[in-house]
Design a protein around this motif. Sequence first.
Motif, PDB file in Angstrom:
ATOM      1  N   GLU A 106      62.437  25.756  17.166  1.00 50.18           N
ATOM      2  CA  GLU A 106      62.116  26.771  16.162  1.00 50.18           C
ATOM      3  C   GLU A 106      63.261  26.932  15.163  1.00 50.18           C
ATOM      4  OE1 GLU A 106      61.408  31.551  16.126  1.00 50.18           O
ATOM      5  OE2 GLU A 106      60.528  30.408  17.784  1.00 50.18           O
ATOM      6  N   LEU A 107      64.481  26.945  15.671  1.00 50.57           N
ATOM      7  CA  LEU A 107      65.659  27.072  14.803  1.00 50.57           C
ATOM      8  C   LEU A 107      65.764  25.873  13.867  1.00 50.57           C
ATOM      9  CD1 LEU A 107      68.192  29.108  16.513  1.00 50.57           C
ATOM     10  CD2 LEU A 107      69.034  27.791  14.608  1.00 50.57           C
ATOM     11  N   LYS A 151      63.241  26.166  11.116  1.00 45.37           N
ATOM     12  CA  LYS A 151      63.662  27.167  10.134  1.00 45.37           C
ATOM     13  C   LYS A 151      64.739  26.589   9.209  1.00 45.37           C
ATOM     14  CE  LYS A 151      63.683  31.412  11.640  1.00 45.37           C
ATOM     15  NZ  LYS A 151      64.094  32.689  12.267  1.00 45.37           N
ATOM     16  N   ARG A 152      65.690  25.878   9.794  1.00 42.81           N
ATOM     17  CA  ARG A 152      66.747  25.258   8.973  1.00 42.81           C
ATOM     18  C   ARG A 152      66.159  24.228   8.028  1.00 42.81           C
ATOM     19  NH1 ARG A 152      70.691  24.398  13.942  1.00 42.81           N
ATOM     20  NH2 ARG A 152      71.628  26.449  14.025  1.00 42.81           N
ATOM     21  N   ALA A 202      63.148  24.166   6.819  1.00 49.48           N
ATOM     22  CA  ALA A 202      62.416  24.870   5.757  1.00 49.48           C
ATOM     23  C   ALA A 202      63.387  25.391   4.700  1.00 49.48           C
ATOM     24  CB  ALA A 202      61.598  26.017   6.346  1.00 49.48           C
ATOM     25  N   GLU A 203      64.528  25.908   5.121  1.00 49.45           N
ATOM     26  CA  GLU A 203      65.535  26.390   4.165  1.00 49.45           C
ATOM     27  C   GLU A 203      66.062  25.248   3.304  1.00 49.45           C
ATOM     28  OE1 GLU A 203      68.656  28.495   6.166  1.00 49.45           O
ATOM     29  OE2 GLU A 203      67.270  29.961   7.018  1.00 49.45           O
TER      30      GLU A 203
END
Length: 183
Positions: free
Chosen positions: A64-65, A68-69, A71-72
């Motif tokens: 998940e992390l 998220k990274r 996507a950023e």
Amino acid sequence: MAKSLQEQLLGAGVVDKKKANKIKAEKLQTKQKQKKGQLDNSAEEARQAELKRQKEEKAARDKELNLKRQAEIEYKAILGQIRQIIIQNRVEKEDGEIAYNFTDEKKVKKLYVSEKMHKDLSEGRLAIAKLEGQYEIVPKGIAEKVQEKEPDMILVLNTSSKAEEVDEDDPYAEFQIPDDLMW
């Protein structure tokens, strides 16, 4: 000659002979049960299951992390592309005495432009984009591309009002608002 730990503990008086023999017998019994497969491994299995569950949870959090990274990183790349598109295709502002009013974050802003630019902005041939705190004027096609990727960067992109349908019951239908009306 090296003494075993059991012998050393007996010699020091920490453990008596009776207790040492009892521990030795229990050890022997557990070894024999393991060989025969009779040992109750439920506690060990529960511990292994808990470790496996913890590893799976950690893997899920890490995944998940990472998403998220990622996507950023993709968002920053898109912003970089948008910035480059706006800078390469911006229209030079022609200073004029006509104020073009528009809203930016619920605040009315003014941009002084020439009469031709004012007309192009009003008719939707030009648009206003916000880039790093500055207002840039870009052509309609560029504004549409930017708006697909990041809608918040385009502040003004007028569409032609000729396609609007006129209400038949409107008492003011025959009185059209002129396009060059300035407020």
